[in-house]
Enzyme design. Sequence first.
Site, PDB file in Angstrom:
ATOM      1  N   ASP A 120       0.817  -1.209   0.000  1.00 27.16           N
ATOM      2  CA  ASP A 120       0.000   0.000   0.000  1.00 27.16           C
ATOM      3  C   ASP A 120       0.853   1.263   0.000  1.00 27.16           C
ATOM      4  O   ASP A 120       0.442   2.296  -0.521  1.00 27.16           O
ATOM      5  CB  ASP A 120      -0.944   0.003   1.206  1.00 27.16           C
ATOM      6  CG  ASP A 120      -2.135  -0.924   1.004  1.00 27.16           C
ATOM      7  OD1 ASP A 120      -2.239  -1.518  -0.085  1.00 27.16           O
ATOM      8  OD2 ASP A 120      -2.956  -1.055   1.921  1.00 27.16           O
ATOM      9  N   CYS A 162       1.713  -8.195   5.941  1.00 21.42           N
ATOM     10  CA  CYS A 162       1.360  -6.800   5.648  1.00 21.42           C
ATOM     11  C   CYS A 162      -0.128  -6.549   5.418  1.00 21.42           C
ATOM     12  O   CYS A 162      -0.958  -7.413   5.619  1.00 21.42           O
ATOM     13  CB  CYS A 162       2.207  -6.303   4.492  1.00 21.42           C
ATOM     14  SG  CYS A 162       3.871  -5.832   5.046  1.00 21.42           S
ATOM     15  N   ASP A 163      -0.403  -5.338   4.937  1.00 25.66           N
ATOM     16  CA  ASP A 163      -1.731  -4.725   5.007  1.00 25.66           C
ATOM     17  C   ASP A 163      -2.859  -5.573   4.429  1.00 25.66           C
ATOM     18  O   ASP A 163      -3.951  -5.608   4.991  1.00 25.66           O
ATOM     19  CB  ASP A 163      -1.724  -3.383   4.273  1.00 25.66           C
ATOM     20  CG  ASP A 163      -0.916  -2.334   4.994  1.00 25.66           C
ATOM     21  OD1 ASP A 163      -0.017  -2.706   5.767  1.00 25.66           O
ATOM     22  OD2 ASP A 163      -1.167  -1.147   4.779  1.00 25.66           O
ATOM     23  N   LYS A 164      -2.648  -6.197   3.290  1.00 26.01           N
ATOM     24  CA  LYS A 164      -3.713  -6.986   2.677  1.00 26.01           C
ATOM     25  C   LYS A 164      -3.401  -8.473   2.665  1.00 26.01           C
ATOM     26  O   LYS A 164      -4.306  -9.305   2.721  1.00 26.01           O
ATOM     27  CB  LYS A 164      -3.971  -6.495   1.242  1.00 26.01           C
ATOM     28  CG  LYS A 164      -4.376  -5.034   1.165  1.00 26.01           C
ATOM     29  CD  LYS A 164      -5.586  -4.733   2.028  1.00 26.01           C
ATOM     30  CE  LYS A 164      -5.948  -3.260   2.016  1.00 26.01           C
ATOM     31  NZ  LYS A 164      -4.902  -2.378   2.555  1.00 26.01           N
ATOM     32  N   GLU A 511      -6.884   4.068  -0.153  1.00 26.83           N
ATOM     33  CA  GLU A 511      -6.314   4.736   1.011  1.00 26.83           C
ATOM     34  C   GLU A 511      -5.846   6.126   0.595  1.00 26.83           C
ATOM     35  O   GLU A 511      -5.311   6.301  -0.504  1.00 26.83           O
ATOM     36  CB  GLU A 511      -5.108   3.965   1.545  1.00 26.83           C
ATOM     37  CG  GLU A 511      -5.450   2.823   2.437  1.00 26.83           C
ATOM     38  CD  GLU A 511      -4.205   2.233   3.095  1.00 26.83           C
ATOM     39  OE1 GLU A 511      -4.382   1.312   3.908  1.00 26.83           O
ATOM     40  OE2 GLU A 511      -3.081   2.671   2.794  1.00 26.83           O
ATOM     41  N   SER A 537      -4.899   4.937   5.667  1.00 28.34           N
ATOM     42  CA  SER A 537      -3.860   4.011   6.081  1.00 28.34           C
ATOM     43  C   SER A 537      -3.911   3.837   7.593  1.00 28.34           C
ATOM     44  O   SER A 537      -4.323   4.743   8.321  1.00 28.34           O
ATOM     45  CB  SER A 537      -2.491   4.558   5.674  1.00 28.34           C
ATOM     46  OG  SER A 537      -1.459   3.891   6.347  1.00 28.34           O
TER      47      SER A 537
END
Length: 659
Positions: A120, A162-164, A511, A537
């Site tokens: 991201d 991580c994020d996803k 984001e 974020s």
Amino acid sequence: MSLNVIFNSADPGIYNIKTHAEGPAGSLPLTPEMLVDSPSGNIFGLTLNAGMGWDPNRLLGTEVLILGTQGGIRAEDGRPIALGYHTGHWEIGLQMRAAAETIAKENGVPFAAYVSDPCDGRSQGTTGMFDSLPYRNDAAMVFRRLIRSLPTRKAVIGVATCDKGLPAMMIALAATHHLPTIIVPGGATLPPTHGEDAGKIQTIGARFANQELSLKEAAELGCRACASPGGGCQFLGTAGTSQVVAEGLGMALPHSALAPSGQEVWLDIARQSARAALLMQLKGLTTKDIITDKAIENAMTVHAAFGGSTNLLLHIPAIAYAAGCKAPTVEQWMAINRKVPRLVSVLPNGPDYHPTVRAFMAGGVPEVMLHLRKLGLLHEDVLTVTGETLGENLDVWERSERRRRFRELLVECDGVQPDEVIMSPEQAKARGLTSTITFPSGNIAPEGSVIKSTAIDASVVDEQGIYRHTGKAKVFTSEKAGISAIKQGAIQAGDMMVVIGGGPSGTGMEETYQLTSALKHLSYGKFVSLLTDARFSGVSTGACIGHIGPEALAGGPIGKLRDGDIIEMIIDRNQLVGSINFIGTEGHPLSPEEGAAVLASRPVHPELRAHPDLPDDTRLWAALQAVSGGTWAGCIYDTDKILNVINAGLKALKENNSD
């Protein structure tokens, strides 16, 4: 010329060809019963395993599938042969290897498969962000297909950071109800000894444009922000929060979130997790025993205590749905955030901006849980992947050598006391820490919105803990236009930025960290508020309200705002209530009720439209998740609802065609 360049090879070895070979030595450990009763795929699988070089005499061990989000090609000495998208997936192949070696040592048969993930941070401000949230659903689907495509697996280990990628992994494993599954968090990258974290470093462009940073400073700081090559960013963003939530759910081992990537303790977590997966398989303990309604509530409680990313409001409901549990409602989120104090002082919330590795050293999730247990806020009877209850895990943690030693090491390495990072409720209250999330509503957000209220700069909050801002709207129909305004000096203290068209239908619910990070790190930013139907974020801070519903392209009132409209924002950080209302224009004040009527009668903003580069893949995702309940349901795919809508549409088309 081009053909000569392409096909030029000076190596005569390319002509050293074999057209047949002996094949692996030995024989498959088959029995008459296997040949008669087993599916041909199971038997052919043994042939394939031998073909890949596994010892035929060890083919009947417990098969364990290790799924990972590894990216890039890394040499044995750590040098990059081909770069990954981000540090978060660069090193996790090492954890996968450590887990695999442990399984093999225990006479198991490890398998590995990969679904890499995007970054991201890398896609901020680009059209790559349009694939960020939709990727989560797609990756979870592929992970599930990979699990089902190895019918002989007896347990599944998921390694992600991580994020996803990590939410996708948790969703996939949560849906694997009848197998033992476990998460191995991929850890955190180290902060530079002298420099800035990976969150702040993303603002060097805005700070340079506003003459708050020199070119030399930007170049040098940007070079060293990632001080170790692996792990998630050093702040408690979506990556770090997802690791914490995996532990809070009982899906990951105690004290496994936020470990320093690439180090021995991080590798040992993978080995421990492999042993735990095998033990779960022996005990007959499966995912449905771990992820329950109580476990979901524990995860929400831990999220609040850490001050975690608002993106988990999208991911935890999706995990709950996959597990067959009740998806948390806004009312549940509000109730938990009202009773759970924030106890952790790390980036980006503060008040002291410790990197997340210090939270690990201070005791991590189990240390926070000890405080929550004393407050009676946890379900201690839930089972975890250790095979024991949460209460039993905490009993062991409280008197463990591991706890004592890591807390001592934090003092030795950084000169920081553990209780300065993870505080008792009394300490947190004395330091002014407030609960995490508020859900404002009003005539701009009739379906609600989200703000990480604990992260509003304390200097702009009054003595009663209330943030108030009434100002003129500056409306932007894209994030690009908003960041351009910031860089060109068109935003000043006191402005009310409104960014519309950023919801699922417009951008895949991008984001907008470009905006929130700039406002955090520019000198005047704390005096600017931001409203958007996009999301933020996990490292975002400030008076920034996102997830505004309905989104502008679905007819939401936010899409009818104009430059010069007066907006009133009130956020009570103590009571966790808030409102955002259009209250007229200069010289024509309105009550919130009158403002609602005006917005209802207005047309949408003339420049509002879906981004022209929105991919068809994301348009499909947006439609499917909207039918399934939208963002407040976690952007899930509810197959029954989707099929009902398709069937109703087909029926309507058939009836129309017959007229």
